[in-house]
Design a protein around this motif. Structure first.
Motif, PDB file in Angstrom:
ATOM      1  N   VAL A 222      27.180  -0.124   2.130  1.00  0.00           N
ATOM      2  CA  VAL A 222      27.483   0.233   0.735  1.00  0.00           C
ATOM      3  C   VAL A 222      26.202   0.286  -0.088  1.00  0.00           C
ATOM      4  CG1 VAL A 222      28.658  -0.500  -1.377  1.00  0.00           C
ATOM      5  CG2 VAL A 222      29.829  -0.681   0.832  1.00  0.00           C
ATOM      6  N   LEU A 223      25.341  -0.693   0.101  1.00  0.00           N
ATOM      7  CA  LEU A 223      24.087  -0.730  -0.650  1.00  0.00           C
ATOM      8  C   LEU A 223      23.219   0.477  -0.324  1.00  0.00           C
ATOM      9  CD1 LEU A 223      22.465  -2.627  -2.599  1.00  0.00           C
ATOM     10  CD2 LEU A 223      21.204  -3.349  -0.571  1.00  0.00           C
ATOM     11  N   ALA A 224      23.132   0.832   0.946  1.00  0.00           N
ATOM     12  CA  ALA A 224      22.315   1.984   1.344  1.00  0.00           C
ATOM     13  C   ALA A 224      22.840   3.271   0.716  1.00  0.00           C
ATOM     14  CB  ALA A 224      22.295   2.105   2.867  1.00  0.00           C
ATOM     15  N   LEU A 225      24.166   3.425   0.665  1.00  0.00           N
ATOM     16  CA  LEU A 225      24.752   4.614   0.039  1.00  0.00           C
ATOM     17  C   LEU A 225      24.470   4.646  -1.461  1.00  0.00           C
ATOM     18  CD1 LEU A 225      28.209   4.688   1.891  1.00  0.00           C
ATOM     19  CD2 LEU A 225      26.243   6.210   2.257  1.00  0.00           C
ATOM     20  N   LEU A 226      24.548   3.496  -2.120  1.00  0.00           N
ATOM     21  CA  LEU A 226      24.241   3.429  -3.545  1.00  0.00           C
ATOM     22  C   LEU A 226      22.769   3.755  -3.815  1.00  0.00           C
ATOM     23  CD1 LEU A 226      26.225   0.204  -4.526  1.00  0.00           C
ATOM     24  CD2 LEU A 226      26.760   2.540  -5.230  1.00  0.00           C
ATOM     25  N   PHE A 227      21.889   3.220  -2.979  1.00  0.00           N
ATOM     26  CA  PHE A 227      20.458   3.499  -3.135  1.00  0.00           C
ATOM     27  C   PHE A 227      20.185   4.994  -2.955  1.00  0.00           C
ATOM     28  CE2 PHE A 227      17.991  -0.717  -2.352  1.00  0.00           C
ATOM     29  CZ  PHE A 227      18.696  -1.307  -3.376  1.00  0.00           C
ATOM     30  N   ARG A 228      20.787   5.568  -1.923  1.00  0.00           N
ATOM     31  CA  ARG A 228      20.533   6.986  -1.638  1.00  0.00           C
ATOM     32  C   ARG A 228      21.064   7.872  -2.766  1.00  0.00           C
ATOM     33  NH1 ARG A 228      21.374   9.485   4.288  1.00  0.00           N
ATOM     34  NH2 ARG A 228      19.670   7.999   4.573  1.00  0.00           N
ATOM     35  N   ARG A 229      22.170   7.465  -3.386  1.00  0.00           N
ATOM     36  CA  ARG A 229      22.774   8.301  -4.427  1.00  0.00           C
ATOM     37  C   ARG A 229      22.126   8.100  -5.790  1.00  0.00           C
ATOM     38  NH1 ARG A 229      23.902  10.841  -7.973  1.00  0.00           N
ATOM     39  NH2 ARG A 229      25.893  11.760  -8.650  1.00  0.00           N
ATOM     40  N   PHE A 230      21.746   6.881  -6.132  1.00  0.00           N
ATOM     41  CA  PHE A 230      21.359   6.595  -7.521  1.00  0.00           C
ATOM     42  C   PHE A 230      19.900   6.206  -7.724  1.00  0.00           C
ATOM     43  CE2 PHE A 230      25.974   5.669  -7.400  1.00  0.00           C
ATOM     44  CZ  PHE A 230      26.395   6.542  -8.399  1.00  0.00           C
ATOM     45  N   MET A 231      19.156   5.887  -6.683  1.00  0.00           N
ATOM     46  CA  MET A 231      17.772   5.468  -6.880  1.00  0.00           C
ATOM     47  C   MET A 231      16.866   6.702  -6.979  1.00  0.00           C
ATOM     48  SD  MET A 231      15.554   2.548  -4.919  1.00  0.00           S
ATOM     49  CE  MET A 231      15.682   3.312  -3.305  1.00  0.00           C
ATOM     50  N   LYS A 232      16.360   6.952  -8.171  1.00  0.00           N
ATOM     51  CA  LYS A 232      15.549   8.119  -8.438  1.00  0.00           C
ATOM     52  C   LYS A 232      14.105   7.907  -7.961  1.00  0.00           C
ATOM     53  CE  LYS A 232      19.068   9.954 -10.509  1.00  0.00           C
ATOM     54  NZ  LYS A 232      19.864  10.981  -9.805  1.00  0.00           N
ATOM     55  N   PRO A 233      13.422   8.986  -7.564  1.00  0.00           N
ATOM     56  CA  PRO A 233      12.021   8.851  -7.127  1.00  0.00           C
ATOM     57  C   PRO A 233      11.126   8.194  -8.167  1.00  0.00           C
ATOM     58  CG  PRO A 233      12.885  11.014  -6.529  1.00  0.00           C
ATOM     59  CD  PRO A 233      13.925  10.359  -7.382  1.00  0.00           C
TER      60      PRO A 233
END
Length: 387
Positions: free
Chosen positions: A127-138
């Motif tokens: 779940v954390l990896a999916l959240l990071f991939r979706r919402f963590m901006k460069p």
């Protein structure tokens, strides 16, 4: 005085019950860390592919169970080129998938809680990896890397910088059974105890005090235990909140988890509470130092969602299979020391711990303890090859 004595009796009983298991867990962890170099870990975490995250979680599970050390080491790996998501998965594995945590959960609360930890842990990381991939901006990631590269020190920074694995080639057993291997195991063992001792002691005292002084009726109302559906919805949300304000992390929150479970929190709620040791207030402050305020807030809400989400998955899955234990089958111990298997195991493992502590002290261990809480040494890691 009677109330204080009651709380101390509970604390002492829980401590005696888990002593041998803690020594066993930390010994096995020390053996693994004695042959695996931290530089090897960093080279394996260069991206956020599923295979890399699985490796990161497993390497974390073989590493330190101290939350502060795990956070510091994750920042160190990130600075050396590891992917941020993979470094975070390593920290999650280090605090939620370690063997000693599973053993203590089984001993104090039952096999179902150990199973929930090892089922929910991977769910939380996914779940954390999916959240990071979706919402963590460069831009946010660049900002966090710039802050991380400033090297602001946090708790257990020196411990995270130390690499005490045995140098040289040879088989696993050859390195482990050498004099250098014995020394390395003793050093890792004592340093791991020094890292978690504060939280373990605080957690035991808090659990003893709450068990003795807070009436069950308070927890039953607070956790909505009279309403099964509402309790199941409320538990995974309130569990991490209780963890945030408890200031107790690592293995130290297991005794408190036992008290909360007896008080009426849902099965998924107590699981989410145990997962949330990386969200306590002192560690949130460390995230701010390490990565900046914006990334600290980002980590707060993504971690919370991942932990609560894993709690819901565990709640649904274990209810579906009928694995949720009866609340009355778990008790907060109050008995003293008796001649049973626990006492004999404690004697055996306390002798083992004494042997390792003596070896530690005879091979320069005191100097390492002095460096433990400080910043990194002039070398990014201390290669320890034994004496």
């Amino acid at each position: 005085m009677g109330a204080i004595t009651h709380a101390l009796r509970i604390t002492g009983s829980m401590t005696w019950q888990i002593t041998w298991a803690l020594i066993l867990g930390f010994t096995l962890s020390a053996i693994i860390q004695a042959v695996v170099h931290k530089s090897t870990i960093g080279r394996l975490l260069g991206d956020d592919r599923p295979r890399t995250l699985a490796v990161a979680s497993l390497l974390g599970a073989a590493s330190s169970s101290c939350s502060y050390a795990a956070v510091a080491l994750a920042r160190s790996l990130f600075r050396k080129g590891a992917n941020f998501t993979a470094a975070t998965a390593f920290a999650f594995g280090s605090t939620n998938l370690v063997l000693e945590l599973g053993v203590i959960l089984w001993l104090l609360m039952g096999w179902q809680f150990t199973a929930a930890e090892f089922v929910g842990g991977p769910v939380m990381i996914v779940v954390l990896a999916l959240l990071f991939r979706r919402f963590m901006k460069p831009a946010l990631l660049r900002e966090a890397r710039e802050q991380a590269d400033r090297g602001v020190a946090g708790s257990m920074e020196g411990h995270a910088a130390m690499d005490m694995a045995v140098a040289g080639d040879g088989s696993f057993w050859r390195r482990l059974l050498s004099r250098a291997g014995f020394t390395s195991v003793s050093h890792v063992f004592v340093m791991e105890w020094a890292a978690i001792l504060r939280d373990l002691v605080i957690g035991l005292f808090i659990a003893g005090a709450i068990a003795a002084w807070v009436p069950d009726s308070f927890w039953e109302h607070f956790f909505l235990s009279g309403h099964p559906v509402l309790s199941g919805l409320w538990g995974p949300l309130i569990g991490p909140v209780v963890a945030v304000i408890s200031f107790v992390c690592s293995i130290g929150n297991v005794p408190l988890a036992l008290v909360l479970w007896k008080g009426g929190i849902s099965f998924g709620g107590v699981t989410a509470f145990i997962f949330a040791d990386l969200l306590i207030l002192p560690i949130l402050n460390i995230y701010k130092k390490y990565y900046g305020k914006r990334m600290a807030w980002f980590m707060l809400w993504t971690f919370f969602i991942a932990m609560a989400g894993a709690g819901y998955v565990v709640e649904l899955l274990f209810n579906a299979f009928g694995w949720v234990p009866e609340r009355g089958g778990t008790t907060v111990m109050t008995e003293g020391v008796t001649w049973n298997y626990t006492t004999w195991l404690n004697i055996v493992f306390l002798v083992l711990a004494l042997v390792l502590v003596v070896r530690f002290l005879r091979t320069g261990g005191r100097a390492m303890l002095r460096m433990m809480g400080g910043g990194p040494t002039d070398h990014e890691s201390m290669e320890h090859s034994g004496h």
